[in-house]
Design an enzyme around this catalytic site. Structure first.
Site, PDB file in Angstrom:
ATOM      1  N   ARG A   1      27.884 -11.957  29.387  1.00 36.83           N
ATOM      2  CA  ARG A   1      27.729 -10.835  30.315  1.00 36.83           C
ATOM      3  C   ARG A   1      26.342 -10.262  30.088  1.00 36.83           C
ATOM      4  NH1 ARG A   1      31.822  -6.048  31.967  1.00 36.83           N
ATOM      5  NH2 ARG A   1      32.555  -7.819  33.158  1.00 36.83           N
TER       6      ARG A   1
ATOM      7  N   HIS B   1      29.395 -11.977  40.026  1.00 37.10           N
ATOM      8  CA  HIS B   1      30.536 -11.792  39.121  1.00 37.10           C
ATOM      9  C   HIS B   1      31.562 -12.871  39.486  1.00 37.10           C
ATOM     10  CE1 HIS B   1      33.102 -10.125  36.254  1.00 37.10           C
ATOM     11  NE2 HIS B   1      33.254  -8.890  36.692  1.00 37.10           N
TER      12      HIS B   1
ATOM     13  N   GLN C   1      35.385 -12.721  38.368  1.00 32.96           N
ATOM     14  CA  GLN C   1      36.176 -11.725  39.093  1.00 32.96           C
ATOM     15  C   GLN C   1      36.690 -12.303  40.409  1.00 32.96           C
ATOM     16  OE1 GLN C   1      37.059  -8.433  38.235  1.00 32.96           O
ATOM     17  NE2 GLN C   1      38.366  -8.749  40.006  1.00 32.96           N
TER      18      GLN C   1
ATOM     19  N   ASP D   1      34.368  -1.374  45.430  1.00 36.41           N
ATOM     20  CA  ASP D   1      33.915  -1.368  44.038  1.00 36.41           C
ATOM     21  C   ASP D   1      33.082  -0.101  43.835  1.00 36.41           C
ATOM     22  OD1 ASP D   1      33.387  -2.123  41.430  1.00 36.41           O
ATOM     23  OD2 ASP D   1      32.057  -3.785  41.944  1.00 36.41           O
TER      24      ASP D   1
ATOM     25  N   CYS E   1      37.948  -4.215  41.716  1.00 31.36           N
ATOM     26  CA  CYS E   1      37.850  -5.061  40.515  1.00 31.36           C
ATOM     27  C   CYS E   1      37.973  -4.235  39.236  1.00 31.36           C
ATOM     28  CB  CYS E   1      36.556  -5.854  40.538  1.00 31.36           C
ATOM     29  SG  CYS E   1      35.078  -4.846  40.483  1.00 31.36           S
TER      30      CYS E   1
ATOM     31  N   ARG F   1      42.755 -12.164  36.236  1.00 34.29           N
ATOM     32  CA  ARG F   1      41.571 -12.592  35.487  1.00 34.29           C
ATOM     33  C   ARG F   1      41.991 -13.581  34.409  1.00 34.29           C
ATOM     34  NH1 ARG F   1      36.953  -9.373  35.461  1.00 34.29           N
ATOM     35  NH2 ARG F   1      36.113 -11.168  34.360  1.00 34.29           N
TER      36      ARG F   1
HETATM   37  N1   CP Z   1      36.178  -6.109  36.459  1.00 35.05           N
HETATM   38  C1   CP Z   1      35.571  -6.247  35.277  1.00 35.05           C
HETATM   39  O1   CP Z   1      34.703  -7.122  35.093  1.00 35.05           O
HETATM   40  O2   CP Z   1      35.988  -5.378  34.339  1.00 35.05           O
HETATM   41  P1   CP Z   1      35.273  -5.148  32.925  1.00 35.05           P
HETATM   42  O3   CP Z   1      33.893  -4.613  33.222  1.00 35.05           O
HETATM   43  O4   CP Z   1      36.130  -4.147  32.187  1.00 35.05           O
HETATM   44  O5   CP Z   1      35.192  -6.460  32.210  1.00 35.05           O
END
Ligand code: CP
Length: 330
Positions: A125, A152, A155, A247, A287, A315
């Site tokens: 990430r 992403h 997701q 979002d 998300c 997920r």
């Molecule tokens: N939706 C998502 O990626 O959540 P986090 O940022 O908590 O990993």
């Protein structure tokens, strides 16, 4: 109201030139475009099997280790990947932002080469997409984009799974994304139309998805492949929709823009009044994490249309299917 024309495409981020021509046999997942449409469909079916049998007895990832390299906080992504590895018989090592300090204490090149000597897959990430691309370019194991400024893609697999398990198909579903054209929106654009969905964005002027991604997505839409349209008025995008997705109005790293963005995005809030323009059995998607009563109201989040916790759970199942595929077990 007529759809809005997308802005001119810009150049997409790319690997250093020394790597751009390098033939890399390893399968990475940096973008939803890294999976063909057939591969996504197969992965969703596998994910549904894994949802039914949560801990396969044959422990298909026994002896495999994942490194989770996170430059940003996470609840869902970290926990779902760690539990996915555990449920499949493998192991995960979490490296917080303070540990590697990618690009500061350790450069991407050395981090990629060293981690590749220890683990079987790197799940990263990052702030800048070029960092996850660099890990893929310089490492020798599969790399998964667990969120970058561009996409992403993990997701979106969970989101597609959430719709697929409700409708048994994605073909012909009408999905409206309302709000900021961020990394989630970019990945939706690259996935939904080619799976036969009609995707409508409603974003304020200047906050549309990445133009280069829209151009790529438009090139793969039309006919049986579904469609992609941009609107300004959220009611136009939501009209008749089977799913309405939103979002946060400001992503991680954009917190200083919160006050600036609030009045710009106010009419893009997903609330009961906006959902009244959608299909009667519409589902509301987010998300997470959400800023309740900003981009989405409590009434919608906690109401009968909400599938946000299904998305979060999925997920886990979608990423298990992804890990098995990347590690040659899918
Ligand atoms: N939706 C998502 O990626 O959540 P986090 O940022 O908590 O990993």
């Amino acid at each position: 109201m007529s759809p809005v024309a997308p802005r001119a495409a810009q150049t997409a981020p790319s690997l250093p030139s020394s790597l751009a021509s390098h033939e890399h046999p390893i399968k990475h997942y940096l973008s939803v475009s890294d999976l063909s449409t057939d591969e996504i469909r197969a992965l969703l079916d596998r994910a549904l099997e894994l949802k039914r049998v949560r801990k396969p007895e044959d422990r298909p990832l026994a002896g495999k280790t994942a490194a989770l390299v996170f430059q940003k906080p996470s609840l869902r992504t970290r926990v779902s990947f760690e539990v996915a590895m555990l449920d499949l018989g493998g192991h995960a090592v979490y490296l917080s932002p303070a540990e590697i300090q990618l690009g500061q204490r350790e450069g991407v090149v050395d981090a990629a080469r060293v981690l590749s000597r220890y683990v079987d897959v790197i799940i990263a990430r990052v702030y800048e997409h070029s960092d996850v691309a660099g890990l893929a370019g310089y490492g020798t194991v599969p790399v998964v984009n667990a969120l970058s400024d561009r996409e992403h893609p993990c997701q979106i697999l969970a989101d597609l799974l959430t719709l697929y398990e409700r409708h048994d198909t994605l073909q012909g579903l009408r999905l409206a994304y309302v709000g900021d054209g961020n990394n989630v929106a970019n990945s939706l654009a690259l996935a939904a139309p080619r799976l036969g969905m009609d995707l409508r964005f409603a974003c304020p002027d200047g906050y549309e998805p990445d133009p280069s991604i829209l151009a790529e997505a438009l090139a793969s839409s039309g006919g049986d492949q579904g469609s992609l349209e941009l609107f300004r008025d959220p009611r136009d995008a939501v009209r008749g929709a089977d799913a309405v997705y939103t979002d946060t109005w400001y992503s991680m790293g954009q917190e200083s823009e919160a006050d600036l963005r609030a009045p710009i995005f106010r009419r893009y809030q997903v609330n009961a009044e906006l959902l009244s323009y959608a299909a009667p059995d519409v589902v509301a998607m987010h998300c997470l994490p959400a800023h309740r009563n900003q981009e989405i109201t409590d009434e919608v989040m906690d109401g009968p249309a909400s599938v946000v916790y299904d998305q979060a759970e999925n997920r886990l199942h979608a990423q298990k299917a992804l890990l098995l595929r990347l590690l040659g077990q899918g």
